[in-house]
Enzyme design. Structure first.
Site, short mmCIF file in Angstrom:
data_model
loop_
_atom_site.label_atom_id
_atom_site.label_comp_id
_atom_site.label_asym_id
_atom_site.label_seq_id
_atom_site.Cartn_x
_atom_site.Cartn_y
_atom_site.Cartn_z
N GLU A 1 -48.33 16.26 -28.21
CA GLU A 1 -47.94 16.85 -29.49
C GLU A 1 -46.57 16.29 -29.80
O GLU A 1 -45.58 16.68 -29.19
CB GLU A 1 -47.94 18.39 -29.39
CG GLU A 1 -48.00 19.09 -30.73
CD GLU A 1 -46.62 19.27 -31.35
OE1 GLU A 1 -46.23 18.40 -32.16
OE2 GLU A 1 -45.95 20.24 -31.01
N CYS B 1 -41.18 20.09 -35.16
CA CYS B 1 -42.02 18.90 -35.38
C CYS B 1 -42.81 19.03 -36.67
O CYS B 1 -43.02 18.05 -37.38
CB CYS B 1 -42.94 18.66 -34.19
SG CYS B 1 -43.94 20.11 -33.75
#
Length: 428
Positions: A205, A239
């Site tokens: 991720e 993110c």
């Protein structure tokens, strides 16, 4: 030697844990959720002390972890053997946990990132060893203690206080069967390379430069409020934060003033005060990097809408810049309180601007028209598409990226199958 013993302990625990009934594992998760809720303020204050997040957001992070643990505590057992109709008398799929899984986790959500990986991996029958960010070793210790207090056997979750250089050693240990990393594209490439050389499963991720697309039939006031929050939550250190605001040209003069007004409501303050909505960044070197990126963008033609003003080693007054296609800053992730505004002529142009970067984590689209929504849902190259809301993760829904934003799935029922082997059982 100590590191090797911890990994061996995790493996020995796995040999017993894998055979514990799914429902028994879930009972421990209920206790884990209760402890997270009970200690949310204590854990939240520790998060704030470690990485400078506003304490109200830190507490909310811990509470979200409790919500996620409860989701899995009440989940259907999708890992039980599946009978498949074939010409054979015996025809089934069994899901076998892999073993000890390494988690390499970042500092920006010190509890959430760890637990959203660890909880489904452990419920699936694996054990976990954690390499946390160095500034968050305290959170790692707290989480290890949390699992023990919730009744999980010793060795199911272990915190390893190691540096980046030791990740290779851990991952090359034959008892480690897979790795999940949340972090930068560079870190992901390095870890995936080591895992690949050793034929081990990896889940990545990674970063994003998510688009927040505002079209001319959107609720502009709501989009402006949501956009500011989407960029500046956790000081922009997420993110899946909105980083590029793609605005349709014919609403630019109406939307931008609304957006700027909302953006300027985020004022740096003391992170330990609950009313604070913006604090400094996690470390001075991260602030240095953001400042360099800001100057690079300006050097390559970006225009200032709101200047990024540094007010201390770690804190800024949030900035906004107007960026055109071709600016090299679009190939990088801005991890901090700096947003980029781009102007699109129409839907097709907005889509092209959104997709024309290496990242593909999560995009947000603001339009009331179903047909326009479907156009972006079908064509945006990202793991998540949010409609008329900012992007956020939800325990019930899969979370993961496309392109340079990584691969594999966290959260939802799908995550339960990330670190298992589908074993075919067939015969007469």
């Amino acid at each position: 030697m100590i590191l090797s013993k911890k990994i061996d302990s995790a493996h020995q625990s796995f040999l017993q844990w894998r055979d514990i009934p799914f429902s028994t594992k879930q009972k421990h998760l209920i206790k884990l959720a209760n402890l997270l809720e009970k200690n949310a303020e204590k854990f939240g204050k520790n998060i704030t002390r470690e990485m400078n997040k506003p304490v109200s957001q830190s507490i909310a992070e811990v509470e979200k972890c409790a919500l996620m643990a409860r989701f899995y505590a009440n989940a259907e057992n999708i890992l039980k053997p599946e009978k498949i109709k074939t010409e054979y008398k015996l025809s089934e799929i069994h899901y076998s946990p892999m073993g000890v899984i390494l988690g390499v986790m970042p500092w920006n959500f010190p509890f959430w990132q760890v637990l959203r990986f660890a909880v489904p991996a452990i419920l699936a029958g694996n054990t976990v060893v954690l390499k946390h960010a160095s500034i968050c070793f305290g959170s790692g210790k707290m989480i290890e203690k949390l699992f023990l207090e919730a009744g999980f056997p010793k060795g199911i979750f272990q915190n390893l206080e190691i540096g980046h250089a030791e990740v290779k050693t851990v991952l090359e240990n034959p008892l480690i069967k897979g790795v999940s990393l949340t972090g930068s594209e560079k870190a992901g490439a390095e870890v995936a390379s080591i895992a690949g050389k050793n034929i081990k499963k990896s889940l990545l991720e990674l970063g994003g430069s998510d688009a927040f697309i505002v079209l001319d039939d959107a609720n502009l006031k709501k989009a402006a409020e949501s956009g500011a929050k989407a960029r500046l939550q956790n000081c922009g250190q997420a993110c899946n934060a909105a980083k590029r605001f793609i605005i349709q040209k014919n609403i630019e003069k109406e939307f931008l003033p609304l957006f700027i007004t909302e953006y300027q409501k985020y004022i740096p303050g003391n992170p330990l005060k609950k009313e604070t909505n913006l604090s400094g960044m996690a470390r001075p070197d991260l602030a240095d990097e953001l400042e360099k990126q800001y100057k690079k963008a300006l050097k390559n033609g970006a225009e200032i809408i709101l200047p990024l003003k540094r007010i201390s080693d770690q804190a800024f007054e949030p900035g906004l810049i107007r960026v055109k296609k071709g600016n090299p800053i679009l190939l990088e992730e801005l991890f901090g309180p700096l947003g980029m505004v781009m102007i699109a002529k129409n839907d097709e142009d907005a889509l092209k601007l959104a997709n024309d970067i290496p990242f593909g984590l999560a995009n947000s689209v603001w339009t009331k028209t179903k047909k326009r929504q479907e156009f972006f849902i079908q064509n945006l190259e990202s793991g998540t598409v949010s409609i008329n809301k900012e992007t956020s993760s939800d325990p019930r829904l899969p979370f993961g990226g496309a392109k340079s934003s990584g691969y594999g799935t966290e959260l939802s029922m799908i995550a339960l199958k990330e670190f298992v082997t589908a074993k075919t059982i067939v015969g007469n």
